[in-house]
Design a protein around this motif. Structure first.
Motif, PDB file in Angstrom:
ATOM      1  N   SER A 188       3.967  12.298 -11.510  1.00 51.22           N
ATOM      2  CA  SER A 188       3.270  11.036 -11.234  1.00 51.22           C
ATOM      3  C   SER A 188       4.198  10.034 -10.563  1.00 51.22           C
ATOM      4  CB  SER A 188       2.722  10.439 -12.536  1.00 51.22           C
ATOM      5  OG  SER A 188       1.845  11.336 -13.180  1.00 51.22           O
ATOM      6  N   ALA A 189       5.451   9.990 -11.035  1.00 51.92           N
ATOM      7  CA  ALA A 189       6.419   9.046 -10.472  1.00 51.92           C
ATOM      8  C   ALA A 189       6.771   9.389  -9.037  1.00 51.92           C
ATOM      9  CB  ALA A 189       7.689   9.027 -11.333  1.00 51.92           C
ATOM     10  N   THR A 190       6.983  10.682  -8.744  1.00 56.43           N
ATOM     11  CA  THR A 190       7.357  11.062  -7.383  1.00 56.43           C
ATOM     12  C   THR A 190       6.207  10.848  -6.407  1.00 56.43           C
ATOM     13  OG1 THR A 190       6.838  13.375  -7.955  1.00 56.43           O
ATOM     14  CG2 THR A 190       9.136  12.703  -8.080  1.00 56.43           C
ATOM     15  N   ILE A 191       4.979  11.088  -6.860  1.00 57.53           N
ATOM     16  CA  ILE A 191       3.816  10.806  -6.001  1.00 57.53           C
ATOM     17  C   ILE A 191       3.709   9.311  -5.756  1.00 57.53           C
ATOM     18  CG2 ILE A 191       1.295  10.865  -5.877  1.00 57.53           C
ATOM     19  CD1 ILE A 191       1.393  13.519  -7.388  1.00 57.53           C
ATOM     20  N   THR A 192       3.919   8.517  -6.808  1.00 53.79           N
ATOM     21  CA  THR A 192       3.899   7.059  -6.655  1.00 53.79           C
ATOM     22  C   THR A 192       4.953   6.608  -5.647  1.00 53.79           C
ATOM     23  OG1 THR A 192       3.120   6.751  -8.937  1.00 53.79           O
ATOM     24  CG2 THR A 192       4.167   4.860  -7.869  1.00 53.79           C
ATOM     25  N   ASN A 193       6.169   7.149  -5.785  1.00 49.42           N
ATOM     26  CA  ASN A 193       7.245   6.793  -4.853  1.00 49.42           C
ATOM     27  C   ASN A 193       6.904   7.163  -3.417  1.00 49.42           C
ATOM     28  OD1 ASN A 193       8.945   5.708  -6.789  1.00 49.42           O
ATOM     29  ND2 ASN A 193      10.047   7.616  -7.138  1.00 49.42           N
ATOM     30  N   TYR A 194       6.222   8.278  -3.232  1.00 48.99           N
ATOM     31  CA  TYR A 194       5.877   8.731  -1.889  1.00 48.99           C
ATOM     32  C   TYR A 194       5.023   7.693  -1.159  1.00 48.99           C
ATOM     33  CZ  TYR A 194       4.121  11.671   1.902  1.00 48.99           C
ATOM     34  OH  TYR A 194       3.798  12.171   3.134  1.00 48.99           O
ATOM     35  N   PHE A 195       4.110   7.073  -1.899  1.00 53.44           N
ATOM     36  CA  PHE A 195       3.226   6.078  -1.264  1.00 53.44           C
ATOM     37  C   PHE A 195       3.849   4.686  -1.242  1.00 53.44           C
ATOM     38  CE2 PHE A 195       0.165   9.394  -2.506  1.00 53.44           C
ATOM     39  CZ  PHE A 195      -0.486   9.575  -1.298  1.00 53.44           C
ATOM     40  N   THR A 196       4.549   4.303  -2.313  1.00 55.35           N
ATOM     41  CA  THR A 196       5.126   2.956  -2.340  1.00 55.35           C
ATOM     42  C   THR A 196       6.319   2.825  -1.408  1.00 55.35           C
ATOM     43  OG1 THR A 196       6.523   3.527  -4.245  1.00 55.35           O
ATOM     44  CG2 THR A 196       4.377   2.541  -4.718  1.00 55.35           C
ATOM     45  N   ASN A 197       6.943   3.934  -1.037  1.00 53.46           N
ATOM     46  CA  ASN A 197       8.061   3.887  -0.098  1.00 53.46           C
ATOM     47  C   ASN A 197       7.623   3.361   1.275  1.00 53.46           C
ATOM     48  OD1 ASN A 197      10.823   4.386   0.595  1.00 53.46           O
ATOM     49  ND2 ASN A 197      10.191   6.219   1.692  1.00 53.46           N
ATOM     50  N   ARG A 198       6.332   3.454   1.543  1.00 49.39           N
ATOM     51  CA  ARG A 198       5.797   2.973   2.825  1.00 49.39           C
ATOM     52  C   ARG A 198       5.527   1.468   2.812  1.00 49.39           C
ATOM     53  NH1 ARG A 198       1.279   7.685   4.206  1.00 49.39           N
ATOM     54  NH2 ARG A 198       2.673   9.479   3.936  1.00 49.39           N
ATOM     55  N   ILE A 199       5.581   0.866   1.627  1.00 53.18           N
ATOM     56  CA  ILE A 199       5.321  -0.574   1.520  1.00 53.18           C
ATOM     57  C   ILE A 199       6.632  -1.326   1.752  1.00 53.18           C
ATOM     58  CG2 ILE A 199       4.487  -2.432   0.035  1.00 53.18           C
ATOM     59  CD1 ILE A 199       2.944  -0.334  -1.564  1.00 53.18           C
ATOM     60  N   PRO A 200       6.746  -2.114   2.771  1.00 52.41           N
ATOM     61  CA  PRO A 200       7.998  -2.828   3.027  1.00 52.41           C
ATOM     62  C   PRO A 200       8.269  -3.896   1.969  1.00 52.41           C
ATOM     63  CG  PRO A 200       6.278  -3.568   4.540  1.00 52.41           C
ATOM     64  CD  PRO A 200       5.702  -2.416   3.780  1.00 52.41           C
ATOM     65  N   SER A 201       9.504  -4.097   1.662  1.00 49.17           N
ATOM     66  CA  SER A 201      10.011  -5.196   0.809  1.00 49.17           C
ATOM     67  C   SER A 201       9.743  -5.029  -0.680  1.00 49.17           C
ATOM     68  CB  SER A 201       9.456  -6.556   1.272  1.00 49.17           C
ATOM     69  OG  SER A 201       9.806  -6.783   2.623  1.00 49.17           O
ATOM     70  N   TRP A 202       8.503  -4.742  -1.071  1.00 48.45           N
ATOM     71  CA  TRP A 202       8.200  -4.775  -2.504  1.00 48.45           C
ATOM     72  C   TRP A 202       7.588  -3.482  -3.054  1.00 48.45           C
ATOM     73  CZ3 TRP A 202       2.948  -4.163  -3.287  1.00 48.45           C
ATOM     74  CH2 TRP A 202       2.109  -4.487  -2.216  1.00 48.45           C
ATOM     75  N   GLY A 203       7.645  -2.399  -2.305  1.00 49.68           N
ATOM     76  CA  GLY A 203       7.086  -1.137  -2.802  1.00 49.68           C
ATOM     77  C   GLY A 203       7.774  -0.666  -4.071  1.00 49.68           C
ATOM     78  N   TRP A 204       9.075  -0.916  -4.163  1.00 43.88           N
ATOM     79  CA  TRP A 204       9.817  -0.502  -5.355  1.00 43.88           C
ATOM     80  C   TRP A 204       9.319  -1.201  -6.612  1.00 43.88           C
ATOM     81  CZ3 TRP A 204      12.407  -4.261  -8.043  1.00 43.88           C
ATOM     82  CH2 TRP A 204      12.649  -5.465  -7.377  1.00 43.88           C
ATOM     83  N   ARG A 205       8.824  -2.430  -6.480  1.00 47.54           N
ATOM     84  CA  ARG A 205       8.291  -3.153  -7.647  1.00 47.54           C
ATOM     85  C   ARG A 205       7.051  -2.443  -8.208  1.00 47.54           C
ATOM     86  NH1 ARG A 205      10.722  -8.048  -8.481  1.00 47.54           N
ATOM     87  NH2 ARG A 205      11.746  -9.027  -6.670  1.00 47.54           N
ATOM     88  N   VAL A 206       6.234  -1.908  -7.320  1.00 47.51           N
ATOM     89  CA  VAL A 206       5.047  -1.178  -7.764  1.00 47.51           C
ATOM     90  C   VAL A 206       5.465   0.076  -8.535  1.00 47.51           C
ATOM     91  CG1 VAL A 206       2.940   0.002  -7.024  1.00 47.51           C
ATOM     92  CG2 VAL A 206       3.715  -2.043  -5.802  1.00 47.51           C
TER      93      VAL A 206
END
Length: 516
Positions: A188-206
């Motif tokens: 679940s975490a790696t899938i989440t990272n795959y999509f949030t990595n595309r969000i600039p600046s604050w994807g890591w917060r998600v």
């Protein structure tokens, strides 16, 4: 082996192993799944931290120096992520978990395993919110430590809860379900990272904030399960313990033999007023201590902990892009999940030792191959990366290594320590196993990037050498515990060629566990 029938099941007349005739009921499945879901927080955090630490938006916010080194083409490819503050982000969780697991052991006898899981879920929930809102490194580390406190509490309670609740003949499958939830959390975490990595600046917060979801699941789930019968009897609630045992075994099950053996085991525990930790270090408990310490230590030195958590960094090191590295981690986590589910199906048929040895052999082969490829190919392409076909083969090797790990050492690490200890030292033994594992994880994760920078590919040869020693140890010194009820576990040690010399009342322990 001759047997004679008793109320509630079969008792071996000379083998010391009783079958209570327990079936798998809906109640025991639901109860065990709720406890096993504690693995979600362990898995999600392990999966999310490795992915977040290679996100450029995260590095730019907290570790800009690492980002500059990544873009420096003259930087040694093995040393791009060698930053102690960056590794502290990952490892700080484990030192906090080490301390909290010891604290949890001390209070379990007073509040029970169910309450410990509830406290752990709340702490993890608070830590995930703190991490998502972090504005500086200090706040980030505080959040990680809160997550670690929650992890230590749930790790101390959940595997033992599963072991004490599950039917003996299916205990391996039910206890290994904890590891299945660990892997589901990682996926679940790696899938989440795959999509949030595309969000600039604050994807890591998600990514970090969504850790609140498994935390909430643990909190809600812990509110709807009872404590285990053994824990209730140990805390002086035999009536409630009997009702709980009847509930999880089914309304028409005959629980007399099993319940009386639980009472007998707890009464024996109360006969010795020595503290649990003091007792655990005495000679007559030497066999429990050695195996209970060896398994988590060996688990850490398989090399799979750092491969699992730092797999995105490893994939970046060999030449994958950020998105490709996270996708590689998704594939690796999916492989782990398939292996874990397979292990749950076969563990109670093949036995523990067989899986330990076969899994170890496969991992040894993979780690030697990984080391050879890194030695001959990494850095050959203008000192930056390796040819793409070799990088792809690296991914395949890591996935095969993960599969071997997922079907053997990963689930068995939780199953064996949770089932070998007698009730009087079970909480202390589990706390010791967990604290040792988390302490080694802290040290290993804190220094891994520095060791990789200094030793390069030879670090995987070191892990391969450790695996060879582990397999010999398991083959010679680990007795088979498949299908043995917890209350009769002493008999397998009393019959072991080496450990029998440490058992008290050898002849008594080798007899079947009968009730009057």
């Amino acid at each position: 082996m001759p047997v004679r029938r008793m109320a509630g099941g079969l008792t071996a007349s000379d083998g010391g192993v009783r079958d209570y005739g327990e079936g798998v009921t809906l109640s025991v499945v639901v109860t065990c799944l709720m406890a096993a879901s504690c693995g979600l927080i362990h898995g999600y955090d392990s999966g999310v931290s490795g992915g977040v630490t290679q996100m450029e938006s995260f590095l730019d916010k907290f570790f800009p120096g690492v980002l500059l080194e990544m873009k420096n083409t003259k930087q040694d490819v093995y040393c791009k992520y060698d930053n102690q503050w960056l590794t502290a982000f990952t490892s700080s969780l484990f030192i906090a978990g080490t301390l909290s697991s010891l604290v949890a052991s001390c209070v379990t006898r007073k509040v029970g395993r169910q309450s410990i899981m509830l406290i752990g879920g709340v702490l993890f929930l608070v830590g995930s919110i703190t991490n998502a809102a972090a504005m500086n490194i200090v706040m980030l580390i505080i959040g990680r430590m809160l997550l670690g406190f929650g992890l230590g509490f749930t790790l101390q309670a959940a595997p033992v809860y599963l072991s004490e609740t599950a039917p003996a003949r299916w205990r391996g499958a039910f206890t290994s379900s904890y590891n299945a939830f660990v892997v589901i959390g990682m996926l679940s975490a790696t899938i989440t990272n795959y999509f949030t990595n595309r969000i600039p600046s604050w994807g890591w917060r998600v990514s970090l904030g969504l850790a609140a979801v498994p935390g909430a699941i643990i909190v809600i789930g812990a509110l709807f399960v009872s404590d285990t019968p053994s824990s209730l009897v140990l805390r002086g609630h035999p009536g409630k313990a009997r009702d709980t045992l009847q509930h999880i075994r089914g309304p028409h099950a005959n629980i007399d033999a099993e319940f009386r053996d639980i009472i007998h085991a707890v009464n024996e525990a109360h006969q010795n007023d020595m503290g649990a930790f003091q007792r655990l270090f005495s000679k007559q408990y030497r066999h429990y201590l050695v195996i209970g310490v060896a398994i988590p230590v060996f688990f850490e030195f398989t090399g799979m902990v750092v491969i699992g958590i730092f797999s995105p960094l490893l994939f970046r090191t060999v030449g994958f892009s950020s998105q490709e590295a996270i996708l590689g981690s998704v594939i690796n986590s999916t492989t782990n999940l398939v292996a874990t589910l397979l292990s749950s199906l076969i563990m109670d048929h093949t036995g523990r030792s067989f899986l330990f040895i076969i899994g170890g052999l496969c991992m040894l082969f993979c780690e030697v191959a990984i080391s050879l490829i890194m030695a001959t190919q990494l850095g050959k392409n203008e000192g930056v990366t390796m040819p793409h076909n070799y990088a792809t083969f690296m991914l395949i090797l890591i996935c095969f290594c993960t599969f071997s790990f997922g079907v053997s050492w990963a689930p068995l690490r939780w199953v064996v320590p949770s089932e070998i200890y007698p009730v009087e030292v079970r909480s202390a033994g589990q706390a010791l196993s967990i604290s040792i594992q988390l302490c080694i994880s802290f040290m290993e994760l804190q220094v891994f990037t520095a060791v990789l920078c200094a030793t390069k590919y030879t670090v995987f040869l070191f892990y391969a050498g450790c695996l060879l020693f582990m397999m010999i140890f398991v083959a010679v010194l680990l007795p088979e515990t498949k299908g043995v009820p917890l209350e009769a576990m002493g008999s397998i040690w009393a019959r072991h060629w080496y450990w029998s010399r440490f058992c008290m009342n050898h002849k008594e322990e080798s007899r079947p566990l009968l009730v009057k």
